[in-house]
Design an enzyme around this catalytic site. Structure first.
Site, short mmCIF file in Angstrom:
data_model
loop_
_atom_site.label_atom_id
_atom_site.label_comp_id
_atom_site.label_asym_id
_atom_site.label_seq_id
_atom_site.Cartn_x
_atom_site.Cartn_y
_atom_site.Cartn_z
N GLU B 47 1.04 2.30 2.09
CA GLU B 47 0.61 1.25 1.68
C GLU B 47 2.17 0.34 1.66
O GLU B 47 3.34 0.64 0.79
CB GLU B 47 0.48 0.84 -0.10
N ASP B 58 4.77 -4.50 -12.65
CA ASP B 58 6.05 -3.44 -12.03
C ASP B 58 7.33 -3.08 -12.92
O ASP B 58 7.30 -4.02 -13.70
CB ASP B 58 6.20 -3.67 -11.21
#
Ligand SMILES: Cc1ncc(COP(=O)(O)O)c(C=O)c1O
Lengths: 393, 259
Positions: B47, B58
């Site tokens: 990924e 994040d």
């Protein structure tokens, strides 16, 4: 109304809720409940009582005689600078803290640029006895030091945002990350008409008290609720949204949004979003955004921390798109000069954000019978260091 | 050709290890080398993150890798070229994951087409609204044989999980806790009961657990409830500290797969 947000949360092509799933339940809860909560009669009563007794509303609509003489028009200042805490931001934080209580939230987070929204949030949290964390870019903490200390005195924890340009955009990123990590007990009080739907609409509604009052006040002053021009500075666009809202359908009122040109729109150091931006997605909504061709957000620049943001609220992006609001931009120098000018002609030291709106007077072709209202969004106390450093007075 | 992700879940179905890294990190042109090493080390899904200036979901590790990649000049069309090139050696399923804005500027439809043509098998766009995907892009994705996975989190309601399940293809990305990426803690009882709940829902799609998977223990716990797990931040830390990517990637994958 014609310019209201639609069922899906859009203003024309702009708006929506572009958020990761971790934020979805909170934002969806807000979307489902905000209108019924804020239009409930108990809420309205509490909100308006606090605006009156605590914020000091209605704020005056002041005829600036010497400024009017200079620009050969009738110029009124809407004195949001006289709100408790020194800016319009508290209209929104009062509304959102009452909403947060009704949602059963115990903790509050916020982002801040100039520190005015941070102070306004810290203030209402002290008032309601709620825990408060404010994220603020490290650079902004340095240039708006008095506001950092005001927040701390009020019992708020100020957390520096250390990523990116360390200004408002980065503080907003950090606040959103915090919310992702604390989804159940925390409400995020966004400080402008930005963010995922329903924030832009909710904040617009809380700030719309500004134009509601202007209409009544003008009616009493001049026997007509409509000015020829309504001017407001635009960072994210909350004071402008509030000042424009009740005039949006009155097409004969020229609505002027004033953005920060920084060192000049073509200098590479600017925050003039409508001049430099393209449609994009940031902080949960589709709007005009300063970005590279690859879609990376450009770090904006303005001498004014409150205007130093790479986007504008989706309502403004739409109003720009359809031409209902004209957007001008004003450089650092022009704004600082206007700040000094207003200080000398009217005895009012404006926030540097608001000085941008004043500076736009020079860019209008005014007739002597024109009635101009400038939304003076905040006072200059927080900016003394910037005025001193700029030095030309 | 059958979608490689669908094929993987049909043939293997459990202990699937999906490893995430940021395109253009540690060096601009490491994307292919890392994919080759991951395949050699036995990862099941690769990924690759599309870097963005403002990655709000994040934590610090992935934020930093995004920034470094962008500073080195990473951008989406370069990434699509890198995928096209790595497809000459790599047969493992490849997913591109990224925030919407860079994709929007590239052109969402063009991105779907170019990614599929380059050999991408799946997409994850965490801030693309579900209804916008359904109304505008779903049939395109299907015609291109791209699987598109959506996220669910511990606060996602059951009704919405079902909705997401009916729209997703390939797998569902189950975020393990209410957090940004990079959490490093043992799973709490609350998390375990959330995994059990997901297991009991009998979803149409398999699900992978991601966020907070960083060692053998968290990986194998995740695998006991889900079809597999997704490792991101701790792999990026390993890349950051590595002087010998193929070797260190191999030991990293081994450290996740076994005690
Ligand atoms: C006095 C003042 N005016 C204007 C702004 C800009 O915000 P907005 O465009 O949301 O009114 C700020 C923001 O901090 C401010 O403090």
């Amino acid at each position: 109304m014609k310019f209201d947000v639609n069922e899906q949360g859009y203003y024309g092509q702009f708006g929506g809720a572009y958020i990761p799933e971790m934020l979805y339940p909170n934002v969806e809860e807000l979307r489902e409940k905000y209108l019924s909560i804020i239009y409930e009669s108990g809420f309205q009563a509490e909100f308006h009582k606090l605006l009156k007794d605590y914020v000091g509303r209605p704020t005056p609509l002041y005829l600036a005689k010497r400024l009017s003489e200079r620009y050969k028009a009738t110029i009124y200042l809407k004195r949001e600078d006289l709100c408790h805490t020194g800016a319009h931001k508290i209209n929104n934080t009062i509304g959102q803290i009452l909403l947060a209580k009704r949602l059963g939230k115990q903790k509050i987070i916020a982002e801040t640029g100039a520190g005015q929204h941070g102070v306004a949030t810290a203030t209402v949290c002290a008032l309601m006895g709620m825990e408060c964390i404010v994220y603020m870019g490290k650079l902004d903490m340095e240039r708006q030091r008095p506001n950092v200390e005001r927040m701390r005195i009020l019992g708020t924890t100020v957390v520096p945002a250390l990523s990116g340009s360390m200004t408002l955009k980065d503080a907003t990123n950090e606040a959103m990350r915090h919310w992702i990590n604390h989804p159940t007990d925390t409400h995020y009080i966004i400080g402008s008409v930005v963010g995922p739907h329903p924030y832009p609409d909710m904040v617009t509604r809380f700030q719309s008290i500004i134009s509601e009052e202007i209409k009544k006040q003008l009616q009493a002053e001049i026997g007509n609720p409509y000015p020829d021009y309504m001017l407001a500075c635009v960072g994210g666009g909350s004071n402008a949204a509030g000042a424009f809202y009740h005039f949006l359908s009155d097409e004969h009122v020229n609505l002027i949004g004033v953005e920060a040109g920084g060192k000049g729109v073509d200098s590479g150091e600017s925050a003039a979003t409508t001049a430099l931006g393209k449609p994009g997605v940031l902080h949960g909504s589709k709007t005009l955004l300063m970005q590279t061709v690859d879609g990376q957000v450009i770090e904006p620049y303005s001498i004014s921390a409150g205007l130093d943001y790479p986007g504008i609220g989706p309502l403004h992006a739409h109003l720009f798109d359809v031409g209902r609001v004209q957007f001008l931009n004003v450089t650092d120098d022009e704004a600082m000069n206007a700040g000094i000018e207003l200080s000398r002609t009217e005895g009012i030291i404006p926030a540097i954000e608001s000085a941008h709106a004043v500076a736009a007077l020079q860019k209008l072709d005014l007739y002597e019978d024109d009635v101009v209202v400038i939304n003076l969004s905040g006072r200059g106390d927080k900016d003394l260091e910037t005025y001193i450093r700029w030095g030309k007075y | 050709m059958k979608n490689r992700i669908t094929d993987l879940f049909e043939k293997k179905g459990k202990n699937i290890l999906n490893i995430f890294y940021t395109a253009g990190f540690p060096l601009l042109n490491d994307t292919r080398r890392i994919a080759e090493s991951l395949e050699a080390a036995g990862a099941d899904i690769i990924e690759i993150g599309i870097p963005f200036s403002d990655p709000i979901a994040d934590g610090p590790t992935i934020q930093e890798s995004n920034k470094i990649a962008l500073d080195q000049g990473m951008h989406l069309s370069l990434l699509i070229n890198q995928v096209r090139e790595l497809r000459s050696t790599v047969t493992t399923p490849v997913i591109l994951m990224g925030y919407l804005n860079p994709v929007m500027q590239y052109g969402v439809e063009k991105f779907f087409r170019d990614a599929a043509a380059a050999g991408v098998d799946g997409l994850i766009l965490p801030d693309l609204p579900l209804h916008e995907y359904v109304n505008t892009y779903k049939s395109l994705a299907e015609s291109l044989n791209l699987s598109v996975s959506f996220l669910i989190s511990p606060t996602t309601s059951e009704v919405r999980i079902k909705q997401i399940d009916s729209v997703s293809s390939g797998f569902i990305y189950a975020v393990s806790s209410s957090s940004t990426t990079g959490a490093k803690k043992e799973f709490s009882e609350e998390q375990i009961s959330y995994f059990k709940k997901l297991q009991s829902l009998d979803l149409e799609n398999p699900f992978l657990i991601g966020f907070g998977i960083f060692d053998f223990k968290t990986y194998s716990q995740a695998c006991s409830y889900a079809a597999g797990a997704i490792v991101g931040s701790s792999f990026i830390t390993a890349l950051k500290e590595s002087n010998d990517l193929p070797f260190d990637i191999k030991s990293f994958v081994r450290s996740i797969r076994s005690k």
